[in-house]
Design a protein around this motif. Structure first.
Motif, PDB file in Angstrom:
ATOM      1  N   SER A   5      -4.911  -1.982  -3.916  1.00  0.00           N
ATOM      2  CA  SER A   5      -5.264  -0.554  -3.986  1.00  0.00           C
ATOM      3  C   SER A   5      -6.661  -0.392  -4.575  1.00  0.00           C
ATOM      4  O   SER A   5      -7.394   0.521  -4.214  1.00  0.00           O
ATOM      5  CB  SER A   5      -4.214   0.239  -4.767  1.00  0.00           C
TER       6      SER A   5
ATOM      7  N   ARG B 264      -9.045  -0.890  -1.683  1.00  0.00           N
ATOM      8  CA  ARG B 264      -9.141   0.258  -0.758  1.00  0.00           C
ATOM      9  C   ARG B 264     -10.064   1.339  -1.319  1.00  0.00           C
ATOM     10  O   ARG B 264     -10.669   2.075  -0.560  1.00  0.00           O
ATOM     11  CB  ARG B 264      -7.737   0.859  -0.560  1.00  0.00           C
ATOM     12  N   ARG B 265     -10.158   1.404  -2.678  1.00  0.00           N
ATOM     13  CA  ARG B 265     -10.946   2.492  -3.260  1.00  0.00           C
ATOM     14  C   ARG B 265     -12.438   2.202  -3.269  1.00  0.00           C
ATOM     15  O   ARG B 265     -12.877   1.096  -3.183  1.00  0.00           O
ATOM     16  CB  ARG B 265     -10.458   2.765  -4.702  1.00  0.00           C
TER      17      ARG B 265
END
Ligand SMILES: Nc1nc2c(ncn2[C@@H]2O[C@H](COP(=O)(O)OP(=O)(O)O)[C@@H](O)[C@H]2O)c(=O)[nH]1
Ligand SMILES: [Mg+2]
Length: 243
Positions: free
Chosen positions: A239, A242-243
């Motif tokens: 995650s 993805r950022r």
């Protein structure tokens, strides 16, 4: 004047007939204001009958009866759901086998004055382990090093089963949505508390191996913990990517 905090300690039991009465009475001596919730998984040895036979059953002693052995994490989720629903302000957890000294329960609750979560810790100054077989010491020590390395949490005893939470903290960590079936439940909550910015205090305790009854620790419980810790870290890294 504010009214005193309503307190309960949740104790999961599986085949703890030899211990259950002693642990309830020891809690009531050590922390008379604290109620007890036993979460029993239909133990064949009749643990639940000893709870309902207790003189304080229905007032200071409560029982959640589950249909069969479903694991420590599931038992705790059921117990915490009940405690939150009943409106307790402070909710503790401990083992039934008296490995967690009931005399330290008040210190755990007191730590909630300035912390969101209090961990009864074997691995801070003043804490320790007594009578534990060397292989259990190794698993516990090694497990803690692994968790601290992989998840990067600062708590020293991430696998501790002796803890106290403010009710709001249990909601913040969304404990009812945790994934663990077994003992990794303890790690999962410590990690979630860390990531959600809660303040965790470690209160030293001496853990003493059970004198009666048998351990429910197993290879599959250890494997679940190893795998889950890694999967939580991988999910975090994904995650972040993805950022
Ligand atoms: N309700 C419930 N309690 C469990 C289960 N597994 C373990 N426990 C309880 O969890 C606590 C810790 O287990 P224990 O066998 O003492 O683990 P150890 O101290 O790591 O050897 C004890 O109070 C057990 O009775 C389970 O599947 N269901
Ligand atoms: Mg034990």
């Amino acid at each position: 004047m504010t009214s005193p905090a309503r307190r309960v300690v949740v104790i999961p039991t599986y085949e703890e007939a030899e211990n259950v009465r002693r642990v309830i009475d020891a809690v009531h001596v050590a922390a008379p204001e604290c109620e007890v919730l036993i979460v029993d998984d239909n133990s064949p040895d009749g643990t639940a009958d000893l709870v309902t036979a207790h003189p304080a059953y229905g007032t200071g002693v409560h029982l959640l009866n589950r249909p069969g052995k479903g694991g420590l994490g599931a038992a705790y989720r059921a117990g915490f759901a009940w405690a939150l629903d009943q409106g307790y302000d402070q909710i503790a957890q401990m083992d039934a086998d008296l490995s967690h000294p009931p005399e330290r329960l008040s210190a755990l609750f007191a730590a909630l004055d300035s912390a969101d979560v209090a961990v009864g810790s074997r691995y801070v100054r003043g804490g320790g382990v007594q009578n534990w077989a060397w292989h259990r010491r190794m698993i516990s020590r090694g497990g803690n090093i692994y968790v601290r390395l992989v998840l990067g949490v600062s708590v020293h005893d991430t696998t501790a089963g002796y803890k106290a939470f403010r009710a709001a903290s249990l909601r913040t960590i969304e404990v009812l949505d945790s994934e663990s079936n077994g003992y990794s439940f303890q790690i999962e909550n410590t990690w979630r508390a860390d990531r959600r910015g809660l303040v965790t205090a470690e209160v030293p305790i001496t853990f003493t191996d059970r004198l009666v009854g048998t351990s429910k620790m197993s290879g599959s419980i250890a494997r679940e913990a190893l795998a889950r810790v890694l999967s939580w870290r991988m999910a975090e890294l994904r995650s972040r990517g993805r950022r």
